[in-house]
Write a protein that holds these residues in place. Structure first.
Motif, mmCIF file in Angstrom:
data_model
loop_
_atom_site.group_PDB
_atom_site.id
_atom_site.type_symbol
_atom_site.label_atom_id
_atom_site.label_comp_id
_atom_site.label_asym_id
_atom_site.label_seq_id
_atom_site.Cartn_x
_atom_site.Cartn_y
_atom_site.Cartn_z
ATOM 1 N N ARG A 71 0.840 -1.199 0.000
ATOM 2 C CA ARG A 71 0.000 0.000 0.000
ATOM 3 C C ARG A 71 0.876 1.250 0.000
ATOM 4 O O ARG A 71 2.077 1.191 0.254
ATOM 5 C CB ARG A 71 -0.933 -0.002 1.226
ATOM 6 N N VAL A 72 0.260 2.407 -0.237
ATOM 7 C CA VAL A 72 1.004 3.658 -0.416
ATOM 8 C C VAL A 72 0.868 4.553 0.805
ATOM 9 O O VAL A 72 -0.245 4.828 1.270
ATOM 10 C CB VAL A 72 0.507 4.411 -1.667
ATOM 11 N N LYS A 104 4.868 1.226 -0.037
ATOM 12 C CA LYS A 104 5.402 2.142 -1.042
ATOM 13 C C LYS A 104 5.300 3.538 -0.434
ATOM 14 O O LYS A 104 4.231 4.132 -0.408
ATOM 15 C CB LYS A 104 4.601 2.056 -2.337
ATOM 16 N N THR A 132 1.871 7.809 -10.416
ATOM 17 C CA THR A 132 2.844 6.760 -10.118
ATOM 18 C C THR A 132 2.217 5.553 -9.444
ATOM 19 O O THR A 132 2.483 4.398 -9.831
ATOM 20 C CB THR A 132 3.966 7.307 -9.211
ATOM 21 N N TYR A 133 1.383 5.804 -8.422
ATOM 22 C CA TYR A 133 0.863 4.699 -7.611
ATOM 23 C C TYR A 133 -0.663 4.591 -7.591
ATOM 24 O O TYR A 133 -1.201 3.643 -7.045
ATOM 25 C CB TYR A 133 1.344 4.855 -6.168
#
Length: 253
Positions: free
Chosen positions: A7-8, A32, A80-81
């Motif tokens: 996960r971010v 991340k 990006t994510y």
């Protein structure tokens, strides 16, 4: 922490102190991590240092007192994510000026980072979660024991305490708004006391004075404070850790 693997997490003020250690620890747990600060060189070094971890650190230069920087950062994260699942609002600072001596510009700068920037990053994080249907995200607000009391003899930190009292109110306000939305997004505040970071040196503008302050008691470490962040994130989804007050054992305040 297993459910956060992949996960971010956004960590503001990740170039030093609490933010640096929090970002590193989350990367070690497999997240991340997006680390932001004005000094991107230090975050780039942090990113390199965790290259063998389960997770990673993406460095982004961002001054959270500037709306355009925040918007640009969230745009990059989305590209990006996809978005943010955990936001650790760690960035904050203080001038060593009493209420009767500080300038209006100093007050505005502190409010822009400690309160407005924190809220802007929180707002954009919740927006990101809602866009993606994420209902188990987590907002962490790095507050301070100064958000719970005003220490006698520390006039230089009185306005800093005022900004952290704002964070205390914001914590409860966010909780109320998320409950009203019938959301399972959680919000937690972490309120450390005296800790051995660059904060004291930067605020006092003197290494020797900072060391004198640390000599009065054994201060907290960044790892101590990070443990509290991990505790809040690790709690079962049914549990919201609302505010963790953490201070040195022999602290008088």
């Amino acid at each position: 922490m297993e459910r956060w693997v992949g996960r971010v997490a956004l960590v503001t003020g990740a170039s030093s102190g609490f933010g640096e250690v929090i970002a590193k620890r989350l990367a070690e747990y497999g997240m991340k991590v997006v680390g932001c600060a004005r000094n991107i060189e230090k975050i780039l070094a942090l990113s390199e240092s965790v290259k063998d971890c389960k997770g990673s650190v993406l460095a982004i230069q961002c001054d959270i007192s500037k709306d355009e920087d925040i918007q640009s950062m969230f745009d990059k994260i989305k590209q990006t994510y996809g978005g943010v699942d955990v936001c650790v609002n760690n960035a904050g600072f203080s001038y060593n000026s009493s209420l009767l001596e500080a300038t209006s510009e100093q007050w505005r700068q502190m409010l822009d980072v400690n309160v407005v920037g924190l809220l802007a990053c929180t707002r954009e994080t919740v927006k990101s979660m809602k866009e993606r249907g994420v209902d188990d995200g987590h907002i962490v607000l790095m507050s301070s024991m100064s958000g719970h009391r005003v220490v006698p003899g520390s006039a230089g930190l009185h306005f800093y305490a005022a900004t952290k009292h704002c964070v205390k109110a914001i914590t409860e306000g966010l909780r109320n708004e998320l409950v009203a939305m019938k959301s399972n997004i959680r919000v937690s505040a972490i309120s450390p006391g005296l800790a051995r970071t660059d904060f004291a040196r930067r605020t006092l503008g003197d290494e020797e004075k900072a060391e004198q302050r640390f000599s009065v008691m054994e201060p907290l470490t960044s790892d101590d404070v990070t443990d509290s962040v991990i505790y809040a994130l690790s709690a079962p989804p049914r549990v919201q850790i609302h505010d963790v007050l953490i201070r040195p054992t022999n602290s008088a305040y």
